[in-house]
Design an enzyme around this catalytic site. Structure first.
Site, PDB file in Angstrom:
ATOM      1  N   GLY A 117       0.833  -1.336   0.249  1.00 17.25           N
ATOM      2  CA  GLY A 117      -0.206   0.146  -0.011  1.00 17.25           C
ATOM      3  C   GLY A 117       0.863   1.218   0.019  1.00 17.25           C
ATOM      4  O   GLY A 117       0.607   2.342  -0.781  1.00 17.25           O
ATOM      5  N   ASP A 154      -6.569   2.757  13.427  1.00 12.96           N
ATOM      6  CA  ASP A 154      -7.360   3.368  14.519  1.00 12.96           C
ATOM      7  C   ASP A 154      -8.656   3.973  14.109  1.00 12.96           C
ATOM      8  O   ASP A 154      -9.666   4.262  14.700  1.00 12.96           O
ATOM      9  CB  ASP A 154      -6.408   4.362  15.374  1.00 12.96           C
ATOM     10  CG  ASP A 154      -5.414   3.423  16.266  1.00 12.96           C
ATOM     11  OD1 ASP A 154      -5.712   2.122  16.439  1.00 12.96           O
ATOM     12  OD2 ASP A 154      -4.384   3.946  16.696  1.00 12.96           O
ATOM     13  N   SER A 172      -2.439 -13.160  -4.337  1.00  7.49           N
ATOM     14  CA  SER A 172      -0.903 -13.682  -4.105  1.00  7.49           C
ATOM     15  C   SER A 172      -0.901 -14.862  -4.960  1.00  7.49           C
ATOM     16  O   SER A 172      -1.973 -15.275  -5.277  1.00  7.49           O
ATOM     17  CB  SER A 172      -0.971 -13.948  -2.707  1.00  7.49           C
ATOM     18  OG  SER A 172       0.215 -14.842  -2.463  1.00  7.49           O
ATOM     19  N   SER A 173       0.315 -15.037  -5.502  1.00  5.54           N
ATOM     20  CA  SER A 173       0.484 -16.076  -6.179  1.00  5.54           C
ATOM     21  C   SER A 173       0.131 -17.549  -5.429  1.00  5.54           C
ATOM     22  O   SER A 173       0.145 -18.702  -6.272  1.00  5.54           O
ATOM     23  CB  SER A 173       1.961 -16.275  -6.745  1.00  5.54           C
ATOM     24  OG  SER A 173       2.790 -16.394  -5.693  1.00  5.54           O
ATOM     25  N   CYS A 174      -0.077 -17.598  -4.191  1.00  6.92           N
ATOM     26  CA  CYS A 174      -0.382 -18.658  -3.612  1.00  6.92           C
ATOM     27  C   CYS A 174      -1.771 -19.455  -3.998  1.00  6.92           C
ATOM     28  O   CYS A 174      -2.320 -20.324  -3.346  1.00  6.92           O
ATOM     29  CB  CYS A 174      -0.081 -18.673  -2.078  1.00  6.92           C
ATOM     30  SG  CYS A 174      -1.530 -17.635  -1.283  1.00  6.92           S
ATOM     31  N   TYR A 199      -5.037 -18.467   3.733  1.00  6.65           N
ATOM     32  CA  TYR A 199      -4.702 -17.001   3.049  1.00  6.65           C
ATOM     33  C   TYR A 199      -5.343 -17.357   1.489  1.00  6.65           C
ATOM     34  O   TYR A 199      -5.640 -16.297   0.886  1.00  6.65           O
ATOM     35  CB  TYR A 199      -3.481 -16.892   3.030  1.00  6.65           C
ATOM     36  CG  TYR A 199      -2.852 -15.425   2.488  1.00  6.65           C
ATOM     37  CD1 TYR A 199      -3.139 -14.426   3.024  1.00  6.65           C
ATOM     38  CD2 TYR A 199      -2.070 -15.626   1.475  1.00  6.65           C
ATOM     39  CE1 TYR A 199      -2.709 -12.992   2.831  1.00  6.65           C
ATOM     40  CE2 TYR A 199      -1.747 -14.144   1.097  1.00  6.65           C
ATOM     41  CZ  TYR A 199      -2.040 -13.114   1.459  1.00  6.65           C
ATOM     42  OH  TYR A 199      -1.669 -12.158   1.029  1.00  6.65           O
ATOM     43  N   LYS A 250      -7.883 -15.225  -0.697  1.00 10.78           N
ATOM     44  CA  LYS A 250      -7.583 -14.483  -1.988  1.00 10.78           C
ATOM     45  C   LYS A 250      -8.353 -14.743  -3.110  1.00 10.78           C
ATOM     46  O   LYS A 250      -8.636 -14.030  -3.883  1.00 10.78           O
ATOM     47  CB  LYS A 250      -6.073 -14.495  -2.195  1.00 10.78           C
ATOM     48  CG  LYS A 250      -5.232 -13.478  -1.184  1.00 10.78           C
ATOM     49  CD  LYS A 250      -5.471 -12.411  -1.010  1.00 10.78           C
ATOM     50  CE  LYS A 250      -4.823 -11.463  -0.107  1.00 10.78           C
ATOM     51  NZ  LYS A 250      -5.230 -10.099  -0.231  1.00 10.78           N
ATOM     52  N   HIS A 308       8.267 -13.155   5.861  1.00 11.98           N
ATOM     53  CA  HIS A 308       8.271 -13.827   4.632  1.00 11.98           C
ATOM     54  C   HIS A 308       9.947 -14.191   4.608  1.00 11.98           C
ATOM     55  O   HIS A 308      10.865 -13.523   5.348  1.00 11.98           O
ATOM     56  CB  HIS A 308       8.113 -12.992   3.399  1.00 11.98           C
ATOM     57  CG  HIS A 308       6.626 -13.133   3.427  1.00 11.98           C
ATOM     58  ND1 HIS A 308       5.771 -11.945   3.585  1.00 11.98           N
ATOM     59  CD2 HIS A 308       5.820 -14.200   2.879  1.00 11.98           C
ATOM     60  CE1 HIS A 308       4.441 -12.419   3.396  1.00 11.98           C
ATOM     61  NE2 HIS A 308       4.278 -13.683   3.125  1.00 11.98           N
TER      62      HIS A 308
END
Length: 324
Positions: A19, A40, A110-112, A139, A143, A182
């Site tokens: 981001g 917050d 994600s490529s996962c 995860y 996605k 990671h």
């Protein structure tokens, strides 16, 4: 287009690695109207808060970069949180964007998402053709749900919600936590601290044989903005209604051993490498087919060694936040 109002762009997850890189990229391109909110200020897992946020702001585009992320150990330790929090974040934002009549949204995955034993390099149409890698299945499922949510709003309501699936990312603002990070930030920190202690060796998880592709986050940000700004007709010509996501990577991979050797060189560690084969390797290979993205006019520019040097410099400049 001259004199046209610049769009108000909401970047969800602006403090994270991806981001923050997207914000930098948008600012460099002259997009002055960028909307952000801290955790917050806005709990993205709270549907009512997210709905109210979209009602209060006239948002034209959304970059959905917010997510709960982590490495193999974090995914193994907190599977419920990885599934629940990511499902809530993406469902709340995508639905609120639709309700607020936001036409354009980019979802970052994600490529996962691809099967553990998918044919290499992995093409977009490998999605949902086999069993996922168990260590990050929650995860990945979240996605995949995000991709399908975008496709469903496009089909049912005519939205232009796009998805990009990056390979393994690294760079400034990465998570350097000793257990929950990671592979690249974990190795950079481990080699750096071993160098300071004068250790004779560094232990690396796994056998060192799995192959991985790595993309610097500034390249990811550039690709994200490129895909978001494509004309709808151009994007549609290279995708399908039920296969709308686009891979983002370098198209080049290396073994974990080769990565560790490069990190050793970048950090200046003089000791030996030892691989602990009792630790999980994850998928044997993860290389993305990026031909679709290249056909759309974009390819990565930052080499792995240059990118690692940049990430290491950032770590050295920001060590105080990782102490303790």
């Amino acid at each position: 287009m001259t004199g046209e109002r610049k769009p108000t762009i909401f970047v969800a997850g602006h403090r994270g690695m991806v981001g923050s890189a997207i914000v930098r990229r948008l600012q460099a391109l002259g997009h002055a109207t960028i909307l952000t909110a801290t955790r917050d200020e806005l709990d993205l897992t709270d549907q009512a808060q997210v709905a109210a946020f979209f009602e209060q702001h006239a948002i034209d585009q959304v970059y959905l970069a917010a997510a709960k992320v982590g490495g193999i150990q974090a995914n193994n330790t907190y599977p419920a949180e990885f599934l629940y929090q990511n499902l809530m974040i993406e469902a709340n934002i995508i639905h609120a964007a639709h309700r607020a009549d936001v036409y354009k949204l980019l979802f970052l995955g994600s490529s996962c998402i691809y099967p553990k034993l998918a044919e290499q390099p992995m093409r977009e149409d490998a999605l949902l053709t086999g069993t996922l890698e168990p260590t990050n299945e929650p995860y990945a499922i979240a996605k995949i749900a995000g991709i399908k949510l975008c496709e469903s709003y496009n089909r049912q309501y005519g939205r232009d919600y796009r998805s990009v699936m990056p390979t393994n990312l690294y760079g400034p603002n990465d998570n350097f936590h000793p257990e929950n990070s990671h592979v690249i930030p974990a190795l950079l920190r481990r080699f750096h601290e071993a160098k300071l202690r004068g250790d004779g060796e560094v232990v690396v998880w796994g056998s060192g044989t799995p192959m991985r592709e790595f993309l610097h986050v500034d390249d990811m940000a550039a690709a994200s903005v490129h895909v978001m700004e494509l004309e709808a007709e151009t994007y549609a010509a290279h995708t399908q209604p039920m296969l709308s996501h686009i891979n983002v990577g370098t198209g080049v991979d290396c073994t974990i051993r080769e990565l560790a050797e490069t990190v050793k060189r970048v950090t200046g560690f003089k000791g030996e490498l030892r691989f602990d084969a009792s630790k999980p390797d994850g998928a044997p290979r993860k290389l993305l087919d990026v031909s679709r993205l290249k056909a759309l006019g974009w390819q990565a520019r930052i080499s792995l060694e240059d990118g690692l040097q940049d990430a290491y410099r950032w770590f050295l400049d920001n060590q105080d936040r990782f102490r303790g």
